[in-house]
Design an enzyme around this catalytic site. Structure first.
Site, PDB file in Angstrom:
ATOM      1  CG  ASN A  10      -1.897   1.029   1.428  1.00  0.00           C
ATOM      2  OD1 ASN A  10      -1.804   2.206   0.677  1.00  0.00           O
ATOM      3  ND2 ASN A  10      -3.087   0.985   1.868  1.00  0.00           N
ATOM      4  CG  ASP A 153      -8.333   4.044  -2.421  1.00  0.00           C
ATOM      5  OD1 ASP A 153      -8.594   3.246  -1.642  1.00  0.00           O
ATOM      6  OD2 ASP A 153      -7.208   4.514  -2.173  1.00  0.00           O
TER       7      ASP A 153
END
Length: 396
Positions: A10, A153
């Site tokens: 991430n 996202d």
């Protein structure tokens, strides 16, 4: 031989978070428990590796290297932590990619064609798309035979109606993809996995999740799906953030261009890096620093932040037809009792009754049992969601 694993990277603008999971634990529906998880971030310019092992023990290693060399950081993770841990061969690497545009609304295996398409979206998420793709390149170089998976996202918000994603601009621009996308989708997805055991049937109702951190946004849920969110075409819109301005009159931007003669580079630097908490306080974009400061400007920055959150919660409640529960998550959402207290107090007219002791202690439920609207402070798990998405894709 140890069982295979799935590595999640991430990569953000300020840190590289990671988690390693057993492959067999990544097939849902529950979020898997990590074998190792942590991040490489920066304190005073020095890179620091922090991680938690499977026994819950915390570890920390400092480095003299500056933070931000993604390839070197991926090498550090593999060579100093993951490979020596002997947790099993890596079967896949999942990457958080902030912007998927109109094309990518589910997790994707990263081929050269996909990689090129994602690079073309770099200008829509300038703080995040580049680092995310740098993580892809670094992992691909070290693990060339291992599938690399992109988890987006923006994808969580693909359930929104066309009306919710529309700007009042000429239709041809909307049809070209100039619309509201929304972000922090992996975080919101993670919260939808946590809510049903806590709320039961109420989880299917009108729920607002406040992801408050360096980047901040809200998402209004119905049936655990995104109905409305505060970020739009880019991650600059909506709430006041750490260094980003949030919602702003577009006429002000035009004025800066025509009357103050600011160019695109100057505006980008101002609105993305020098505004928000940092710009208002003149001190820092870090909520912890501002809460510890007695400077009036610092206190004004906090007040502006909480007012922004409160204002947009009211707007999203209108969008989703009420408010059955409120959830705080993200770095500020889970760690700032003050921010939660000020927001909940401003929402008391909705019947929300904060429990000051539970809030100060950081308990999961921070409202009294008779509160009409329960509120929670819950850690998110973007890496757990990435693991589920990547495993599901490769199982097809």
């Amino acid at each position: 031989m140890p069982a295979p694993t799935l590595l999640c990277l991430n990569t953000g603008s300020a840190s590289l978070k990671f988690a390693l999971f057993k492959w067999d634990d990544c097939h849902g529906p529950r979020l898997p428990e990590a074998l190792l998880s942590g991040e490489i971030d920066s304190h005073d310019g020095q890179a620091t590796l922090r991680w938690t092992d499977a026994q819950g023990q915390s570890h920390r290693t400092a480095s003299s290297d500056p933070r931000g060399d993604i390839a070197a950081e991926v090498d550090t993770l593999l060579d100093q932590l993951i490979i020596p841990a002997g947790c099993g061969p890596i079967a896949a690497v999942a990457h958080r990619i902030v912007h998927g545009g109109t094309t990518f609304t589910t997790a994707q295996r990263i081929t050269p064609t996909v990689r090129t398409a994602l690079d073309a979206l770099r200008s829509l998420a300038p703080l995040h798309q580049g680092p995310g793709l740098a993580g892809v390149d670094a992992a691909s170089a070290r693990l060339p035979e291992v599938p690399q998976i992109a988890c987006f996202d923006t994808a969580f918000h693909a359930t929104q109606t066309d009306l919710a994603r529309h700007y009042a601009i000429p239709r041809e621009w909307h049809d070209k993809g100039f619309k509201r996308y929304g972000f922090h989708g992996l975080s919101y997805d993670a919260i939808t996995h946590i809510l049903p055991p806590l709320l039961g049937e109420r989880a299917q109702g009108a729920v607002i999740v406040a992801h408050l951190g360096g980047g901040s946004s809200l998402c209004g849920l119905r049936g655990l799906r995104s109905v409305s969110t505060t970020m739009g075409f880019t991650a600059l819109d909506g709430l006041v953030m750490s260094t980003r301005c949030g919602a702003i009159d577009p006429g002000l931007v035009l004025h800066w261009i025509t009357e103050e003669h600011l160019d695109a580079g100057q505006l980008t630097a101002m609105l993305y890096h020098d505004s928000g908490l940092k710009g208002v306080s003149g001190l820092s974009g870090d909520m912890r620093t501002l809460e510890a400061s007695a400077e009036p400007q610092a206190q004004q920055a906090i007040a502006l932040f909480t007012a922004s959150v409160t204002h947009h919660i009211g707007a999203l409640a209108a969008d989703i037809g009420g408010l059955d529960a409120l959830v705080f998550t993200g770095g500020i959402g889970t760690h700032s009792a003050r921010v939660r207290q000020e927001v909940c107090s401003a929402l008391s007219w909705l019947g929300l009754r904060l429990d000051p002791l539970a809030n100060a202690a950081g308990q999961a439920c921070i409202t009294h049992g008779d509160s009409k609207v329960p509120a929670y402070a819950l850690p998110t798990d973007e890496e757990g969601v990435m693991a589920l998405q990547a495993a599901a894709l490769l199982a097809v």
